[in-house]
Scaffold this active site. Structure first.
Site, mmCIF file in Angstrom:
data_model
loop_
_atom_site.group_PDB
_atom_site.id
_atom_site.type_symbol
_atom_site.label_atom_id
_atom_site.label_comp_id
_atom_site.label_asym_id
_atom_site.label_seq_id
_atom_site.Cartn_x
_atom_site.Cartn_y
_atom_site.Cartn_z
ATOM 1 N N ASN A 60 0.574 4.323 0.767
ATOM 2 C CA ASN A 60 0.579 5.263 1.893
ATOM 3 C C ASN A 60 1.209 4.687 3.153
ATOM 4 O OD1 ASN A 60 -0.500 7.394 0.501
ATOM 5 N ND2 ASN A 60 -2.614 6.921 1.027
ATOM 6 N N TYR A 61 1.594 3.412 3.141
ATOM 7 C CA TYR A 61 2.427 2.846 4.212
ATOM 8 C C TYR A 61 3.836 2.724 3.624
ATOM 9 C CZ TYR A 61 -2.058 1.281 6.196
ATOM 10 O OH TYR A 61 -3.335 1.204 6.695
ATOM 11 N N TYR A 89 0.846 -1.189 0.000
ATOM 12 C CA TYR A 89 0.000 0.000 0.000
ATOM 13 C C TYR A 89 0.880 1.236 0.000
ATOM 14 C CZ TYR A 89 -3.502 3.397 1.571
ATOM 15 O OH TYR A 89 -4.326 4.494 1.678
#
Length: 231
Positions: A173-174, A171
């Site tokens: 955004n991580y 992901y």
């Protein structure tokens, strides 16, 4: 070490409609009014970011804001087949080892699954049950190596139970610098593919084409940015 579970969600609508929807879909949760907090959308951004409610709106623009001395490291995966019971049981044992760790399961499906994987830059849609974030925290001044080693062991253990062939889904955004980094954001396309395809899968090449057209001199860049084809 005790393990606890919490269920958090966001509903864009009134409290009354949220209660009705959740009670209809998940009656076993026993959701009540006191379990919910009605707020504006921008207030929800503060909430899910872990920022105190009294922080002014401008606080969202502070890239270096820290309200305590804690540090963290996170990694992510996507799950496309149900986790077997024994895998969950062993995962609990990992969590018992580290009292400063947690795992987040973000359910997918619904409207997200109806949008083709190549319709936007975000590809993880139909066929994805949920995303996983593994996170461990420690205080500044503590030796970080034991915490990072624990996280890597947990991540390695989960390999057989997450997206496969190869395990290249994460992901965006991580941000996970273990996937690769480029000094001063000067990666070649081949180098950037190691993290770019994890985040964007088959959309990576299209994003390179967009970057090449809009920012051919790579002015806007960071350690895991997408480079133009000319770099």
């Amino acid at each position: 070490t005790d393990i606890s579970a919490s269920f958090e969600g966001q509903y864009l609508g009134t409290l009354h409609k949220a209660l009705s929807a959740v009670r209809s879909a998940f009656p076993d949760l026993g959701l009540r009014t006191h379990h919910c907090t009605e707020m504006s959308w921008i207030q929800s951004v503060f909430y899910f970011s872990g920022l105190p409610s009294d922080v002014p709106l401008a606080g969202l623009a502070d890239r270096f804001r820290r309200d305590d001395d804690s540090c963290f490291k996170a990694k992510s995966d996507y799950v496309t087949t149900p986790l077997p019971k024994h895998a969950l049981e062993e995962a609990f044992l990992f969590l018992e080892e580290s009292p400063t760790s947690y795992v987040i399961f973000d359910p997918y499906g619904g409207k997200m699954a109806q949008i083709p994987s190549n319709a936007t830059a975000f590809p993880h849609r139909n066929g994805t049950f949920y995303g996983i974030q593994y996170q461990v925290t420690w205080n500044e001044g503590e030796k970080e190596n034991p915490f990072l080693a624990w996280l890597q062991r947990f991540y390695d253990f989960m390999a057989p139970y997450v997206s496969q062939n190869p395990r290249r889904a994460a992901y965006v955004n991580y941000v996970d610098l273990d996937l690769g980094v480029a000094k001063n954001g000067t990666a070649t396309v081949a180098q950037a593919r190691t993290w770019g395809e994890s985040y964007f899968q088959g959309n990576f090449e299209r994003l390179v084409a967009v970057k090449t057209k809009i920012d051919p001199h790579n002015v806007f860049r960071h350690a895991q940015s997408i480079p133009p084809a000319s770099v």
